[in-house]
Design a protein around this motif. Structure first.
Motif, PDB file in Angstrom:
ATOM      1  N   GLU A 127       4.043  10.174  80.000  1.00 35.83           N
ATOM      2  CA  GLU A 127       3.861  10.565  81.398  1.00 35.83           C
ATOM      3  C   GLU A 127       5.144  10.207  82.144  1.00 35.83           C
ATOM      4  N   PRO A 128       5.495  10.957  83.203  1.00 33.33           N
ATOM      5  CA  PRO A 128       6.710  10.628  83.962  1.00 33.33           C
ATOM      6  C   PRO A 128       6.664   9.196  84.499  1.00 33.33           C
ATOM      7  N   VAL A 129       7.793   8.506  84.401  1.00 37.61           N
ATOM      8  CA  VAL A 129       7.917   7.145  84.906  1.00 37.61           C
ATOM      9  C   VAL A 129       9.213   7.059  85.706  1.00 37.61           C
ATOM     10  N   GLU A 130       9.115   6.594  86.926  1.00 33.95           N
ATOM     11  CA  GLU A 130      10.309   6.485  87.763  1.00 33.95           C
ATOM     12  C   GLU A 130      11.336   5.560  87.112  1.00 33.95           C
ATOM     13  N   GLY A 131      12.565   6.027  87.044  1.00 35.64           N
ATOM     14  CA  GLY A 131      13.640   5.235  86.472  1.00 35.64           C
ATOM     15  C   GLY A 131      13.860   5.436  84.989  1.00 35.64           C
ATOM     16  N   LEU A 132      12.988   6.213  84.337  1.00 31.82           N
ATOM     17  CA  LEU A 132      13.150   6.495  82.911  1.00 31.82           C
ATOM     18  C   LEU A 132      13.327   7.994  82.698  1.00 31.82           C
ATOM     19  N   PRO A 133      14.198   8.391  81.748  1.00 29.74           N
ATOM     20  CA  PRO A 133      14.366   9.817  81.447  1.00 29.74           C
ATOM     21  C   PRO A 133      13.240  10.324  80.553  1.00 29.74           C
ATOM     22  N   PRO A 134      13.032  11.629  80.480  1.00 24.23           N
ATOM     23  CA  PRO A 134      11.968  12.166  79.613  1.00 24.23           C
ATOM     24  C   PRO A 134      12.164  11.809  78.141  1.00 24.23           C
ATOM     25  N   VAL A 135      13.433  11.744  77.709  1.00 19.17           N
ATOM     26  CA  VAL A 135      13.759  11.381  76.326  1.00 19.17           C
ATOM     27  C   VAL A 135      14.413  10.004  76.360  1.00 19.17           C
ATOM     28  N   VAL A 136      13.706   9.017  75.853  1.00 21.79           N
ATOM     29  CA  VAL A 136      14.184   7.638  75.937  1.00 21.79           C
ATOM     30  C   VAL A 136      15.122   7.298  74.782  1.00 21.79           C
ATOM     31  N   ARG A 137      14.863   7.896  73.613  1.00 18.66           N
ATOM     32  CA  ARG A 137      15.646   7.525  72.430  1.00 18.66           C
ATOM     33  C   ARG A 137      15.570   8.633  71.391  1.00 18.66           C
ATOM     34  N   TYR A 138      16.638   8.742  70.577  1.00 20.76           N
ATOM     35  CA  TYR A 138      16.628   9.587  69.373  1.00 20.76           C
ATOM     36  C   TYR A 138      17.356   8.816  68.283  1.00 20.76           C
ATOM     37  N   LYS A 139      16.800   8.802  67.071  1.00 18.66           N
ATOM     38  CA  LYS A 139      17.424   8.040  65.990  1.00 18.66           C
ATOM     39  C   LYS A 139      17.246   8.741  64.656  1.00 18.66           C
ATOM     40  N   THR A 140      18.325   8.709  63.855  1.00 18.21           N
ATOM     41  CA  THR A 140      18.282   9.135  62.456  1.00 18.21           C
ATOM     42  C   THR A 140      18.707   7.944  61.593  1.00 18.21           C
ATOM     43  N   ASP A 141      18.926   8.211  60.299  1.00 19.71           N
ATOM     44  CA  ASP A 141      19.373   7.136  59.413  1.00 19.71           C
ATOM     45  C   ASP A 141      20.833   6.747  59.640  1.00 19.71           C
ATOM     46  N   SER A 142      21.576   7.535  60.432  1.00 14.73           N
ATOM     47  CA  SER A 142      23.001   7.235  60.604  1.00 14.73           C
ATOM     48  C   SER A 142      23.490   7.353  62.045  1.00 14.73           C
ATOM     49  N   TYR A 143      22.590   7.671  62.967  1.00 17.73           N
ATOM     50  CA  TYR A 143      22.996   7.858  64.366  1.00 17.73           C
ATOM     51  C   TYR A 143      21.834   7.498  65.277  1.00 17.73           C
ATOM     52  N   ALA A 144      22.165   6.891  66.411  1.00  8.89           N
ATOM     53  CA  ALA A 144      21.134   6.578  67.395  1.00  8.89           C
ATOM     54  C   ALA A 144      21.723   6.720  68.786  1.00  8.89           C
ATOM     55  N   VAL A 145      20.888   7.175  69.716  1.00 11.95           N
ATOM     56  CA  VAL A 145      21.279   7.254  71.112  1.00 11.95           C
ATOM     57  C   VAL A 145      20.053   6.861  71.928  1.00 11.95           C
ATOM     58  N   GLY A 146      20.258   5.947  72.875  1.00 10.19           N
ATOM     59  CA  GLY A 146      19.098   5.471  73.601  1.00 10.19           C
ATOM     60  C   GLY A 146      19.406   5.020  75.013  1.00 10.19           C
ATOM     61  N   PHE A 147      18.408   5.163  75.869  1.00  4.96           N
ATOM     62  CA  PHE A 147      18.516   4.710  77.254  1.00  4.96           C
ATOM     63  C   PHE A 147      18.278   3.214  77.343  1.00  4.96           C
ATOM     64  N   LEU A 148      17.408   2.690  76.480  1.00  2.00           N
ATOM     65  CA  LEU A 148      17.088   1.272  76.473  1.00  2.00           C
ATOM     66  C   LEU A 148      18.044   0.521  75.551  1.00  2.00           C
ATOM     67  N   SER A 149      18.385  -0.689  75.935  1.00  2.00           N
ATOM     68  CA  SER A 149      19.426  -1.435  75.214  1.00  2.00           C
ATOM     69  C   SER A 149      19.034  -1.807  73.794  1.00  2.00           C
ATOM     70  N   ASP A 150      17.719  -1.823  73.477  1.00  2.12           N
ATOM     71  CA  ASP A 150      17.324  -2.221  72.131  1.00  2.12           C
ATOM     72  C   ASP A 150      17.622  -1.147  71.088  1.00  2.12           C
ATOM     73  N   THR A 151      18.024   0.049  71.513  1.00  2.00           N
ATOM     74  CA  THR A 151      18.387   1.098  70.552  1.00  2.00           C
ATOM     75  C   THR A 151      19.606   0.687  69.745  1.00  2.00           C
ATOM     76  N   CYS A 152      20.610   0.180  70.413  1.00  6.68           N
ATOM     77  CA  CYS A 152      21.836  -0.315  69.778  1.00  6.68           C
ATOM     78  C   CYS A 152      22.076  -1.725  70.328  1.00  6.68           C
ATOM     79  N   ALA A 153      21.157  -2.629  69.996  1.00  8.65           N
ATOM     80  CA  ALA A 153      21.076  -3.926  70.675  1.00  8.65           C
ATOM     81  C   ALA A 153      22.368  -4.730  70.602  1.00  8.65           C
ATOM     82  N   ALA A 154      22.933  -4.886  69.383  1.00  8.61           N
ATOM     83  CA  ALA A 154      24.129  -5.708  69.238  1.00  8.61           C
ATOM     84  C   ALA A 154      25.303  -5.139  70.022  1.00  8.61           C
ATOM     85  N   ILE A 155      25.386  -3.806  70.035  1.00  5.61           N
ATOM     86  CA  ILE A 155      26.481  -3.157  70.760  1.00  5.61           C
ATOM     87  C   ILE A 155      26.275  -3.288  72.261  1.00  5.61           C
ATOM     88  N   ALA A 156      25.029  -3.171  72.686  1.00  8.39           N
ATOM     89  CA  ALA A 156      24.725  -3.335  74.111  1.00  8.39           C
ATOM     90  C   ALA A 156      25.123  -4.729  74.583  1.00  8.39           C
TER      91      ALA A 156
END
Length: 263
Positions: A230-259
């Motif tokens: 459901e829509p949530v203020e401050g969050l995009p419709p797509v929060v994260r996408y991940k494969t075995d070799s690539y990840a992109v995310g709005f939340l810092s836990d997607t790439c935690a160490a890099i964040a």
């Protein structure tokens, strides 16, 4: 004999029930009017030599312009190379109508540009690399195929009481066409700004027109999307996408160490 016949019937009946629902772009199954205007940043990371490394920041923005949805992705790599991809969609159907791309080096020098216009029969446009002369291009990727590089947005509008879908998508940068199987993989709850938020897990299986298959799931090459239920203020419709070799995310836990290293 009757048992064998019954089992064959049951298997056939189960297969029929489990067959993905076919989406033809523009048939109303996807409703792009559910996507509003926003501007957000995502962190990217990529697997190299068994280590997740920084792949830069992506800024994504959508703007409503009448019956058009204007979408831009600006990606800045750690080496300073910057790409800006702009797509004009028919808002209701999510049909891609115009795709533009500009790539600049760390010094600001223009490395490449492209502009393609799409209709139901294919695309035509111009591409220029560096100081070379512009070249006209054309192909069979059309406005009847979903834009694979931003597939999460139309998927975010689907009804996931239906278990699976099938659709046609393209990756213009690779001049590639795919048959994509989209499957619901359940839900996940997170807490954002003190509020519990439900995310839909959606796995995608890509079938390239050359026969290659990219299996679904976050630990396979096809990948998984995390979409707002459901829509949530401050969050995009797509929060994260991940494969075995690539990840992109709005939340810092997607790439935690890099964040953490960027803080």
């Amino acid at each position: 004999m009757y048992r064998i016949a019954y089992l064959c019937f049951l298997a056939a009946h189960t297969t029929a029930i489990a067959a993905p629902l076919r989406i033809d772009l523009g048939d109303g199954t996807v409703d792009g009017r559910l996507i509003g205007s926003y501007r957000h940043n995502w962190l990217q990371c990529a697997l190299q030599d068994e280590q997740w490394v920084d792949a830069g920041i992506v800024t994504e923005e959508t703007t409503i312009d009448g019956d058009r949805l204007l979408h831009s992705q600006t990606s800045t790599r750690p080496d300073g190379i910057r790409s800006v991809a702009i797509t004009v969609f028919d808002r209701a159907s999510f049909a891609p109508l115009v795709m533009e791309l500009a790539v600049t080096g760390a010094d600001g020098q223009l490395l490449a540009t492209a502009k393609r216009e799409l209709d139901a029969n294919g695309y035509k446009g111009m591409v220029q690399r560096g100081a070379a002369e512009p070249q006209s291009v054309n192909g069979t990727i059309s406005s009847t195929m979903f834009h694979g590089a931003v597939l999460g947005l139309p998927l975010a509008t689907l009804d996931y009481t239906i278990d699976s879908y099938e659709l046609a998508a393209s990756m213009m940068n690779f001049d590639a066409q795919y048959r994509v199987i989209v499957r619901s993989a359940g839900t996940e709850k997170i807490v954002h700004n003190g509020r519990e938020v439900v995310l839909r897990l959606v796995d995608v299986e890509w079938h390239h027109d050359n026969g290659d298959v990219y299996p679904p799931g976050p630990d396979a090459s096809g990948g998984r999307y995390w979409l707002l239920a459901e829509p949530v203020e401050g969050l995009p419709p797509v929060v994260r996408y991940k494969t075995d070799s690539y990840a992109v995310g709005f939340l810092s836990d997607t790439c935690a160490a890099i964040a953490e290293s960027r803080e």
